[in-house]
Scaffold this motif. Structure first.
Motif, PDB file in Angstrom:
ATOM      1  N   UNK A 168      54.731 -41.568  35.102  1.00 49.33           N
ATOM      2  CA  UNK A 168      53.471 -41.894  35.931  1.00 49.33           C
ATOM      3  C   UNK A 168      52.496 -42.363  34.712  1.00 49.33           C
ATOM      4  N   UNK A 169      51.984 -43.594  35.145  1.00 46.52           N
ATOM      5  CA  UNK A 169      51.043 -44.336  33.913  1.00 46.52           C
ATOM      6  C   UNK A 169      49.621 -43.630  34.527  1.00 46.52           C
ATOM      7  N   UNK A 170      48.872 -43.371  33.544  1.00 47.87           N
ATOM      8  CA  UNK A 170      47.485 -42.876  33.885  1.00 47.87           C
ATOM      9  C   UNK A 170      46.712 -43.839  34.518  1.00 47.87           C
ATOM     10  N   UNK A 171      45.928 -43.314  35.453  1.00 49.40           N
ATOM     11  CA  UNK A 171      44.968 -44.391  36.262  1.00 49.40           C
ATOM     12  C   UNK A 171      43.970 -44.549  35.315  1.00 49.40           C
ATOM     13  N   UNK A 172      43.458 -45.794  35.302  1.00 45.96           N
ATOM     14  CA  UNK A 172      42.527 -46.311  34.487  1.00 45.96           C
ATOM     15  C   UNK A 172      41.073 -46.577  35.188  1.00 45.96           C
ATOM     16  N   UNK A 173      39.957 -46.731  34.744  1.00 46.25           N
ATOM     17  CA  UNK A 173      38.659 -46.952  35.133  1.00 46.25           C
ATOM     18  C   UNK A 173      38.710 -48.534  35.556  1.00 46.25           C
ATOM     19  N   UNK A 174      38.026 -48.986  36.989  1.00 49.66           N
ATOM     20  CA  UNK A 174      37.606 -47.948  37.774  1.00 49.66           C
ATOM     21  C   UNK A 174      38.244 -47.358  38.711  1.00 49.66           C
ATOM     22  N   UNK A 175      39.928 -47.791  38.852  1.00 49.82           N
ATOM     23  CA  UNK A 175      40.662 -47.275  39.912  1.00 49.82           C
ATOM     24  C   UNK A 175      40.479 -45.798  40.116  1.00 49.82           C
ATOM     25  N   UNK A 176      40.485 -45.010  38.916  1.00 51.79           N
ATOM     26  CA  UNK A 176      40.306 -43.422  38.978  1.00 51.79           C
ATOM     27  C   UNK A 176      39.282 -42.950  39.865  1.00 51.79           C
ATOM     28  N   UNK A 177      37.989 -43.901  39.809  1.00 50.37           N
ATOM     29  CA  UNK A 177      36.806 -43.465  40.609  1.00 50.37           C
ATOM     30  C   UNK A 177      37.136 -43.786  41.886  1.00 50.37           C
ATOM     31  N   UNK A 178      37.692 -45.018  42.132  1.00 51.58           N
ATOM     32  CA  UNK A 178      37.924 -45.359  43.693  1.00 51.58           C
ATOM     33  C   UNK A 178      38.749 -44.107  44.465  1.00 51.58           C
ATOM     34  N   UNK A 179      39.884 -43.813  43.607  1.00 53.69           N
ATOM     35  CA  UNK A 179      41.121 -43.059  44.251  1.00 53.69           C
ATOM     36  C   UNK A 179      40.095 -41.703  44.437  1.00 53.69           C
ATOM     37  N   UNK A 180      39.411 -41.151  43.558  1.00 47.81           N
ATOM     38  CA  UNK A 180      38.654 -39.920  43.760  1.00 47.81           C
ATOM     39  C   UNK A 180      37.736 -39.989  44.874  1.00 47.81           C
ATOM     40  N   UNK A 181      37.048 -41.129  45.047  1.00 41.95           N
ATOM     41  CA  UNK A 181      36.177 -41.313  46.005  1.00 41.95           C
ATOM     42  C   UNK A 181      36.896 -41.257  47.459  1.00 41.95           C
ATOM     43  N   UNK A 182      38.156 -42.004  47.444  1.00 38.25           N
ATOM     44  CA  UNK A 182      38.987 -41.924  48.721  1.00 38.25           C
ATOM     45  C   UNK A 182      39.579 -40.475  48.966  1.00 38.25           C
ATOM     46  N   UNK A 183      39.694 -39.644  47.903  1.00 37.22           N
ATOM     47  CA  UNK A 183      40.260 -38.107  48.098  1.00 37.22           C
ATOM     48  C   UNK A 183      38.886 -37.447  48.873  1.00 37.22           C
ATOM     49  N   UNK A 184      37.828 -37.552  48.391  1.00 36.55           N
ATOM     50  CA  UNK A 184      36.690 -37.026  48.969  1.00 36.55           C
ATOM     51  C   UNK A 184      36.421 -37.468  50.607  1.00 36.55           C
ATOM     52  N   UNK A 185      36.636 -38.624  50.851  1.00 40.17           N
ATOM     53  CA  UNK A 185      36.709 -39.208  52.159  1.00 40.17           C
ATOM     54  C   UNK A 185      37.798 -38.455  53.018  1.00 40.17           C
ATOM     55  N   UNK A 186      39.202 -38.511  52.402  1.00 47.42           N
ATOM     56  CA  UNK A 186      40.206 -37.998  53.206  1.00 47.42           C
ATOM     57  C   UNK A 186      39.913 -36.393  53.321  1.00 47.42           C
ATOM     58  N   UNK A 187      39.520 -35.837  52.499  1.00 50.93           N
ATOM     59  CA  UNK A 187      38.860 -34.511  52.487  1.00 50.93           C
ATOM     60  C   UNK A 187      38.150 -34.214  53.792  1.00 50.93           C
ATOM     61  N   UNK A 188      36.974 -34.991  53.975  1.00 55.99           N
ATOM     62  CA  UNK A 188      36.117 -34.763  54.957  1.00 55.99           C
ATOM     63  C   UNK A 188      36.634 -35.181  56.338  1.00 55.99           C
ATOM     64  N   UNK A 189      37.479 -36.542  56.458  1.00 56.81           N
ATOM     65  CA  UNK A 189      38.164 -36.762  57.643  1.00 56.81           C
ATOM     66  C   UNK A 189      39.032 -35.783  58.112  1.00 56.81           C
ATOM     67  N   UNK A 190      39.640 -35.068  57.174  1.00 59.03           N
ATOM     68  CA  UNK A 190      40.980 -34.002  57.593  1.00 59.03           C
ATOM     69  C   UNK A 190      40.406 -32.452  57.506  1.00 59.03           C
ATOM     70  N   UNK A 191      39.001 -32.268  57.166  1.00 57.28           N
ATOM     71  CA  UNK A 191      38.472 -31.106  57.000  1.00 57.28           C
ATOM     72  C   UNK A 191      38.942 -29.836  58.000  1.00 57.28           C
ATOM     73  N   UNK A 192      38.853 -30.410  59.375  1.00 56.29           N
ATOM     74  CA  UNK A 192      39.010 -29.468  60.501  1.00 56.29           C
ATOM     75  C   UNK A 192      40.670 -28.977  60.072  1.00 56.29           C
ATOM     76  N   UNK A 193      41.377 -29.690  60.016  1.00 55.98           N
ATOM     77  CA  UNK A 193      42.751 -29.281  60.076  1.00 55.98           C
ATOM     78  C   UNK A 193      43.149 -28.437  58.718  1.00 55.98           C
ATOM     79  N   UNK A 194      42.318 -28.632  57.673  1.00 55.85           N
ATOM     80  CA  UNK A 194      42.098 -27.730  56.327  1.00 55.85           C
ATOM     81  C   UNK A 194      41.392 -26.444  56.660  1.00 55.85           C
TER      82      UNK A 194
END
Length: 175
Positions: free
Chosen positions: A1-27
């Motif tokens: 797996x190739x490392x994720x470079x900037x700014x893709x790394x930031x966008x993926x991390x922000x997507x992860x936070x969004x996902x966590x919030x959207x699915x918070x009840x399930x977790x």
């Protein structure tokens, strides 16, 4: 797996936070009490996520983070790989990927831990970042691991106190 470079790394991390919030009840999580944490390069990314207003985080824990890519120099293979070029050639991206350059009022509280004998990321980066946060009136707690190396937190001499300080910090920040 190739490392994720900037700014893709930031966008993926922000997507992860969004996902966590959207699915918070399930977790069985509280979406209004979210903190990020990271060490070394992960500390850089966690700090950038926390400093992104849309992420709306409540706290950040940064351990021996790379907080100023511009200070790492053009010979840093880590930085050139992450940016896709040297800081000199990619100065705009280098500054954008440097949390020290993204500090602003209204950011969430930060816990910053760093060893004074860190040979990978100089302790001065933690000091400068903490000073910038304080100047912006952002709450910051700086844990100084005297003579501690990079990843000081894994050493017996610092582990328990660092862990307890983080727990205390988070209990207040996520109240």
């Amino acid at each position: 797996v190739d490392p994720v470079t900037y700014p893709a790394s930031l966008h993926q991390s922000l997507d992860a936070v969004r996902f966590l919030r959207e699915h918070a009840k399930g977790y069985n999580l509280d979406p209004t009490r979210v903190a990020v944490a990271g060490s070394s390069a992960g500390g850089e990314l966690a700090a950038l996520v926390a400093l992104t207003p849309q992420a709306n985080l409540q706290a950040a824990v940064i351990l021996n983070g790379v907080l100023d890519l511009t200070a790492m120099g053009d010979n840093s293979k880590m930085v050139t790989g992450y940016l896709g070029g040297t800081c000199t050639k990619m100065l705009v991206s280098c500054k954008a990927a440097s949390p020290v350059s993204q500090v602003h009022a209204g950011a969430p509280p930060f816990y910053i831990g760093h060893g004074t004998a860190d040979q990978t990321v100089p302790y001065s980066q933690a000091e400068a970042f903490a000073a910038g946060l304080r100047a912006a009136k952002v709450e910051v707690q700086l844990f100084t691991a005297t003579d501690g190396p990079h990843t000081y937190w894994s050493k017996d001499a610092f582990y328990r106190r660092n862990r307890d300080d983080i727990a205390s910090f988070l209990s207040i920040a996520l109240r």
